[in-house]
Scaffold this motif. Structure first.
Motif, short mmCIF file in Angstrom:
data_model
loop_
_atom_site.label_atom_id
_atom_site.label_comp_id
_atom_site.label_asym_id
_atom_site.label_seq_id
_atom_site.Cartn_x
_atom_site.Cartn_y
_atom_site.Cartn_z
N ALA A 167 10.82 2.86 -6.56
CA ALA A 167 10.00 3.73 -7.41
C ALA A 167 9.54 2.99 -8.67
O ALA A 167 8.38 3.13 -9.10
CB ALA A 167 10.80 4.97 -7.79
N ILE A 168 10.42 2.20 -9.26
CA ILE A 168 10.04 1.43 -10.46
C ILE A 168 8.95 0.43 -10.11
O ILE A 168 7.95 0.29 -10.84
CB ILE A 168 11.27 0.72 -11.06
N LYS A 169 9.11 -0.29 -8.99
CA LYS A 169 8.11 -1.28 -8.59
C LYS A 169 6.76 -0.62 -8.34
O LYS A 169 5.72 -1.16 -8.75
CB LYS A 169 8.58 -2.01 -7.33
N ASN A 170 6.76 0.53 -7.69
CA ASN A 170 5.51 1.23 -7.42
C ASN A 170 4.83 1.68 -8.71
O ASN A 170 3.61 1.57 -8.86
CB ASN A 170 5.76 2.45 -6.52
N THR A 171 5.64 2.18 -9.66
CA THR A 171 5.09 2.61 -10.95
C THR A 171 4.50 1.42 -11.71
O THR A 171 3.45 1.53 -12.34
CB THR A 171 6.18 3.29 -11.79
N MET A 172 5.18 0.28 -11.63
CA MET A 172 4.68 -0.93 -12.30
C MET A 172 3.32 -1.35 -11.74
O MET A 172 2.40 -1.67 -12.49
CB MET A 172 5.69 -2.07 -12.14
N LYS A 203 0.00 -6.39 -18.17
CA LYS A 203 -0.61 -7.67 -17.81
C LYS A 203 -1.29 -8.28 -19.03
O LYS A 203 -1.75 -7.56 -19.92
CB LYS A 203 -1.66 -7.47 -16.71
N GLY A 204 -1.37 -9.60 -19.06
CA GLY A 204 -2.01 -10.26 -20.18
C GLY A 204 -1.11 -11.32 -20.78
O GLY A 204 -0.32 -11.96 -20.07
N ILE A 205 -1.21 -11.49 -22.08
CA ILE A 205 -0.44 -12.52 -22.79
C ILE A 205 0.55 -11.83 -23.71
O ILE A 205 0.17 -11.12 -24.64
CB ILE A 205 -1.38 -13.43 -23.61
N VAL A 206 1.82 -12.03 -23.43
CA VAL A 206 2.89 -11.43 -24.22
C VAL A 206 3.68 -12.54 -24.90
O VAL A 206 4.17 -13.45 -24.23
CB VAL A 206 3.84 -10.56 -23.36
N LEU A 207 3.78 -12.44 -26.20
CA LEU A 207 4.52 -13.43 -26.98
C LEU A 207 5.84 -12.82 -27.41
O LEU A 207 5.88 -11.70 -27.93
CB LEU A 207 3.68 -13.82 -28.21
N GLU A 230 1.12 0.56 -10.19
CA GLU A 230 0.12 1.57 -10.53
C GLU A 230 -0.38 1.41 -11.96
O GLU A 230 -1.56 1.69 -12.24
CB GLU A 230 0.72 2.97 -10.36
N ASN A 231 0.50 0.96 -12.86
CA ASN A 231 0.15 0.90 -14.28
C ASN A 231 -0.20 -0.51 -14.77
O ASN A 231 -0.54 -0.68 -15.95
CB ASN A 231 1.30 1.45 -15.12
N GLY A 232 -0.08 -1.51 -13.89
CA GLY A 232 -0.41 -2.86 -14.31
C GLY A 232 0.62 -3.47 -15.25
O GLY A 232 0.26 -4.25 -16.15
N TRP A 233 1.88 -3.15 -15.05
CA TRP A 233 2.95 -3.75 -15.86
C TRP A 233 3.48 -4.99 -15.15
O TRP A 233 3.61 -5.02 -13.93
CB TRP A 233 4.11 -2.77 -16.06
N THR A 273 10.78 -7.24 -12.75
CA THR A 273 9.66 -8.10 -13.12
C THR A 273 8.75 -8.30 -11.92
O THR A 273 9.22 -8.27 -10.76
CB THR A 273 10.19 -9.46 -13.63
N ASP A 274 7.49 -8.50 -12.19
CA ASP A 274 6.51 -8.87 -11.17
C ASP A 274 7.14 -9.87 -10.21
O ASP A 274 7.61 -10.93 -10.61
CB ASP A 274 5.29 -9.49 -11.87
#
Length: 569
Positions: free
Chosen positions: A180-185, A243-247, A187-190, A281-282
């Motif tokens: 469920a967590i993976k599916n939510t990620m 998604k993107g650049i996280v520092l 869907e939301n682009g996390w 994590t992805d």
């Protein structure tokens, strides 16, 4: 049972090689014993046996295997119970060498697809390694009887046959939650999720268990999300990274690398009680670092490095001894080639000149004299052109503030979202360095490995063998995986060794597949035919293998010093 007992009594006192006579399958009251391989010497690698337990004596209910995840978690929990029962076994079996040793490929904190236990249609198969007892190099039949008729039944009685249904239901619930967590990620682009209350620090540098009295993770308000997951009364809250650049920034010893390490391991699910069971994590996130001395074969590193002295080609770059910057450039390019969608980078394990080149250095060493385009000038292009995210731990350079989509600061192990403050600082103190490397990222490697890359010959025999988690011996060559940090268990390394031998013997490289296509085919066979399908005798004991990701298989291929690689034009 009686036939095995008679055989052991008949060969008692004979030369150790007479143990070969007991190979075969024997029916006990509640299970069968298949003796697949008998060691040739009491000091050699242990013998291999399978315990085949029918559903009639230990039922595995249909709902415990109705999804791929549930089945995997059920197999995993059986292996853990057997491993604990072996540790607690009090049978004192005497003899020389490895006499009486019993082991299973025991899982660690992560839940990985393994061959130690397999739940099949109407039975469960448990694979063990056992040391057949001897006095010197003579068979000790009495101790062998004790092994088969006391120790092994006792271990099964205290593990498989004593596990109640609640144990299976609990791990199946965890499997559902992770799905469920993976599916939510998705869907939301996390790219990563870290639940509130997670315990990220580990017990020690040599222990992967949670640290006692550690500060529980608490997500920043700006990143806190809530997920409805099954088998839970209230939603699960935690930090989501888009998604993107996280520092990830902060002072030394405040938890930056600990957080990144948890995310790095979050590509694998973790057992309940690990502290990181809700850190996800992805699954295509790849940790990249500098790796002095590694072999690089025909990789296009020109997006980062061009115009080397002596005119060395960086579009088809090859070296036996890469520097910190060239190795990190190769690691980034190879990860993207193998379909990585997120890069995980820690400045502590990076080459400084690969990560940043400041204004003063640009003025002193002009671009015409500097072949390296630093990562800071390519990180946005990775995001915008290739849809590759980056999670970067950086404590030494604020120049990355300008590129970051989000900035998370760790203060005494607690995270704070300081994105707006970082942007204000970047505006107040703009850098004046020149951007380098052009407007486009550059070409991604598109390579195929030639058949001659795989050479398992050592004398008249072919041999590919894992020697611990970080080393594979292939014929006369060593493949060092010391810095492949998401390879977490020796059983994964053993599996990679089996894959290499299979590729060679089945001639997979004779078809000119590019690397992603080759990895797709390997994963397809693992999915459809199982891990054991890569072994010479898949119907026998395959019980010490665990599934690696495609990225660690690619990392191994790329580190073979025997590799011969061509780029597609």
């Amino acid at each position: 049972m009686k036939q095995l007992q008679q055989n052991l009594r008949r060969i008692d006192g004979k030369s150790y090689k007479a143990y070969k006579d007991i190979q075969g399958t024997y029916t006990f009251q509640t299970y069968d014993v298949a003796i697949d391989y008998v060691q040739g010497d009491p000091f050699a690698a242990p013998s291999k046996i399978r315990l085949i337990i029918p559903n009639a004596t230990r039922e595995v209910r249909p709902q415990w295997k109705e999804t791929k995840s549930r089945k995997l978690y059920a197999e995993d929990v059986i292996a853990r119970h057997v491993a604990k029962a072996i540790v607690k076994d009090k049978s004192m079996i005497k003899g020389s060498g490895k006499s009486g040793a019993i082991s299973i490929d025991a899982p660690g904190q992560e839940i990985i697809d393994r061959t130690a236990v397999s739940i099949e249609n109407n039975q469960t198969v448990v694979c063990l390694s056992v040391g057949l007892p001897a006095n010197g190099r003579r068979i000790n039949g009495k101790e062998a009887e004790k092994l088969f008729f006391e120790a092994i039944p006792s271990i099964l009685e205290r593990s498989v046959f004593s596990m109640n249904d609640h144990v299976f239901e609990e791990v199946c619930q965890l499997a559902d939650q992770h799905d469920a967590i993976k599916n939510t990620m998705k869907e939301n682009g996390w790219v990563s999720f870290v639940a509130d209350g997670s315990i990220l620090p580990r017990e020690s540098g040599i222990s992967n268990r949670p640290m006692k009295n550690a500060i529980p993770f608490e997500s920043p308000d700006a990143n806190r999300v809530s997920i409805d997951i099954p088998h839970r009364d209230k939603p699960l809250t935690g930090m989501a990274l888009n998604k993107g650049i996280v520092l990830i920034v902060g002072g030394g010893y405040h938890g930056k690398s600990t957080l990144l390490k948890a995310m790095e391991r979050g590509v694998y699910p973790h057992i309940k009680g690990d502290g990181r069971e809700y850190v996800v994590t992805d699954e295509d996130a790849v940790k990249v670092r500098a790796e002095d001395g590694r072999h690089v074969s025909n990789v296009n590193i020109s997006p980062f490095i061009k115009n080397l002295p002596h005119g060395e080609d960086t579009v088809q770059f090859t070296t036996e001894n890469a520097s910190g910057s060239t190795s990190q450039a190769a690691n980034v390019m190879e990860a993207i080639e193998a379909s990585a969608s997120t890069l995980l980078i820690d400045e502590d394990t990076s080459a400084t000149n690969f990560m940043i080149r400041d204004e003063r250095m640009q003025e002193l060493v002009v671009k015409e004299k500097e072949p390296i385009t630093p990562f800071i000038d390519k990180i946005k292009q990775l995001r915008d052109s290739l849809d590759v995210s980056t999670i970067l731990v950086m404590g030494g350079s604020g120049d990355y503030f300008e590129a970051a989509d989000e900035v998370i600061m760790l203060d005494q192990y607690l995270p704070y979202n300081v994105t707006e403050k970082a942007r204000e600082i970047a505006q107040q103190h703009p850098f004046h360095r020149e951007r380098e490397g052009g407007e486009e990222f550059g070409a991604i490697p598109n390579r195929h490995f030639q058949p001659k890359s795989l050479d398992s010959r050592k004398g008249k025999k072919s041999k590919v063998q894992a020697k611990g988690r970080t080393l594979i011996l292939m014929g006369q060559h060593e493949i060092s995986l010391h810095y492949v940090e998401q390879l977490i268990h020796v059983s994964q390394t053993r599996m990679i060794a089996e894959v290499l031998l299979h590729l060679e013997q089945k001639g997979w490289l004779k078809t000119k597949r590019n690397l992603p296509e080759l990895l797709d085919e390997i994963e397809k066979q693992m999915d459809t035919k199982g891990l054991a399908s890569f072994t010479p005798f898949p119907q026998q004991h395959p019980g010490d293998l665990a599934r690696p990701r495609r990225h660690e298989i690619a990392a191994t291929l790329n580190r073979m010093r025997s590799s011969q690689v061509e780029q597609f034009q």
